[in-house]
Scaffold this motif. Structure first.
Motif, short mmCIF file in Angstrom:
data_model
loop_
_atom_site.label_atom_id
_atom_site.label_comp_id
_atom_site.label_asym_id
_atom_site.label_seq_id
_atom_site.Cartn_x
_atom_site.Cartn_y
_atom_site.Cartn_z
N ASP A 1 -3.42 3.53 -12.85
CA ASP A 1 -4.64 3.57 -12.05
C ASP A 1 -5.28 2.18 -11.97
OD1 ASP A 1 -6.50 4.84 -10.44
OD2 ASP A 1 -7.86 5.30 -12.11
N TYR B 1 2.70 1.57 -3.30
CA TYR B 1 1.79 2.02 -4.35
C TYR B 1 1.69 3.55 -4.37
CZ TYR B 1 -2.59 2.37 -7.04
OH TYR B 1 -3.55 2.69 -7.96
N ARG B 2 1.73 4.14 -3.19
CA ARG B 2 1.63 5.60 -3.10
C ARG B 2 2.94 6.31 -3.41
NH1 ARG B 2 -1.55 4.05 1.38
NH2 ARG B 2 0.25 4.23 2.77
N THR C 1 -3.47 -4.38 -7.77
CA THR C 1 -2.03 -4.22 -7.58
C THR C 1 -1.51 -5.23 -6.56
OG1 THR C 1 -2.10 -1.88 -8.14
CG2 THR C 1 -0.22 -2.63 -6.84
N ASP D 1 0.83 -1.21 0.00
CA ASP D 1 0.00 0.00 0.00
C ASP D 1 0.87 1.26 0.00
OD1 ASP D 1 -1.82 -2.02 0.39
OD2 ASP D 1 -3.04 -0.91 1.83
N CYS E 1 1.91 0.56 -11.77
CA CYS E 1 0.51 0.25 -11.45
C CYS E 1 -0.25 1.51 -11.04
CB CYS E 1 0.44 -0.79 -10.33
SG CYS E 1 0.97 -2.45 -10.81
N ARG E 2 0.39 2.37 -10.26
CA ARG E 2 -0.25 3.61 -9.83
C ARG E 2 -0.50 4.51 -11.04
NH1 ARG E 2 3.64 5.46 -6.97
NH2 ARG E 2 4.44 6.84 -8.59
N GLU E 3 0.49 4.63 -11.92
CA GLU E 3 0.33 5.48 -13.09
C GLU E 3 -0.80 4.99 -13.99
OE1 GLU E 3 4.12 5.46 -14.99
OE2 GLU E 3 4.94 7.07 -13.75
N LEU F 1 -5.63 -0.56 -5.84
CA LEU F 1 -4.86 -1.36 -4.89
C LEU F 1 -5.21 -2.85 -4.89
CD1 LEU F 1 -4.29 0.81 -1.70
CD2 LEU F 1 -2.60 -0.54 -2.95
#
Length: 395
Positions: free
Chosen positions: A224, A208-209, A230, A205, A220-222, A227
């Protein structure tokens, strides 16, 4: 390489399979005496031919990971329908495309050097000084460090932390040992699996941030992805990057020793790529690949119906080319079947090859053959592996 050495290497490999999963061992032994594709009661269709196996892996219209019998079905139960859609949908192709630069040959060399380099240097120095080292333990720790670096998780933790991650991954993979006949997980098994996933994804988590764009969590964040998905991908990478990576690395080191071919590699370092390819071919850390039959089709004259299951016995398909031999030419029938095939071909293939090569280079850095002084096979594991492989360089 003598016949005695070849037989010794084969015995050690059989012992790994027997100790790790006796059901798998029995299936592989029985399937040696069948045709290239046969229907087995309770299991479904079983394929032992490399060409047919590759055809199945490339036929995404009729065979899927997500249905009952497919390996993706296990992940879907853990992470929900979004994971099933990922295995067969456009997002899968998108993330492979967006993450491909993280897995090139150059990127693999940089990743292994960054995450494992100092540890390989220390291991080489210990061996050169005559110290006995456990290659299996080293491979587990190094695989954990590599995966943490790739994901974007802290990679500066003590070795014990990576041993714990590896052990958790083994426990999670072990829950799938009883799924040859059905990939439906019982409620109790599913609850245990989810508890292990929580343990494995500690830090995901936060990663991811905060992880950078040159990491998988950052990508993965880019994109979207969210979570839940991911976490599923991170868990998949932990299992694939640690369990199979460590197994292939250590078993290749053992095969090189048991067949006496480390002397040939010392004499001709140009054989390294062959040694790595042969080690992965013979060990085939993922010895079985499951698929769900999504639509009626014909394979080698056999009619498969929608809803059937099919097991590709990759261990037999790849080992049909013969025993471990670092002078063997490329075998087009097997290609890289140990990495799967089609759109689900292992994205980390270059990383796996680089890991194996770097360990072999470390073991041979002193310029003298190493000797296996003791070994112990892992018991009740999904991925056949050495729990211990202690080596020494005689002075």
């Amino acid at each position: 390489m003598t016949r005695t050495e070849i037989n010794a290497a084969a015995r050690h490999e059989r012992r790994l399979l027997w100790r790790g999963n006796r059901g798998l061992y029995a299936l592989l032994e029985a399937a040696r005496h069948t045709g290239p594709i046969v229907r087995v009661p309770r299991l479904g269709w079983v394929v032992t031919d490399p060409v047919l196996a590759r055809r199945v892996l490339n036929d995404h219209a009729h065979f899927t990971m997500a249905g009952e019998g497919g390996v993706g079905h296990l992940w879907t139960q853990l992470f929900g329908d979004e994971m099933a859609q990922f295995f067969g949908g456009a997002r899968h192709a998108e993330i492979r495309t967006r993450a491909r630069d993280l897995f090139t040959e150059d990127s693999a060399r940089a990743l292994v050097a960054r995450s494992q380099g100092p540890h390989h240097e220390a291991l080489a120095a210990r061996l050169a000084a005559g110290v006995t080292a456990d290659v299996a333990d080293a491979a587990r720790v190094l695989a954990g460090r590599l995966v943490a670096d790739l994901l974007g998780l802290p990679a500066d933790r003590p070795d014990a932390a990576y041993r714990d991650v590896f052990a958790a991954g083994e426990r999670l993979a072990g829950l799938a040992m009883g799924t040859a006949a059905s990939t439906v997980l019982a409620p109790g098994t599913l609850a245990r699996a989810r508890a292990i996933v929580t343990e494995l994804t500690t830090g995901v988590d936060e990663g991811y941030r905060t992880a950078g764009p040159d990491t998988l969590l950052g990508r993965c964040r880019e994109m979207d992805l969210g979570l839940p998905l991911t976490r599923g991908l991170a868990t998949l990478l932990v299992i694939a990057g640690t369990e199979t990576g460590a197994s292939g690395t250590v078993r290749t080191a053992a095969l090189l020793h048991d067949t006496g071919q480390q002397r040939a590699l010392l004499a001709d370092p140009g054989l390294m790529a062959n040694a790595v390819r042969e080690g992965l071919r013979v060990s085939t850390p993922a010895p079985v690949i499951g698929r769900h039959v999504a639509g009626d089709t014909t394979v080698d004259g056999r009619t498969l119906r929608a809803g059937d299951r099919i097991l590709l016995l990759t261990y037999l398909a790849t080992n049909g080319a013969g025993p471990f031999d670092i002078t063997r030419e490329y075998v087009p029938e097997t290609r890289q079947l140990w990495f799967g095939g089609g759109r689900h071909l292992c994205l980390g293939a270059a990383v796996a090859r680089t890991q194996v090569a770097r360990m072999l280079e470390t073991l041979l850095a002193a310029g003298r053959p190493y000797r296996v002084v003791s070994r112990r096979a892992s018991s009740r594991v999904l991925v056949p592996a050495y729990a211990e492989l202690r080596v020494q360089i005689p002075r």
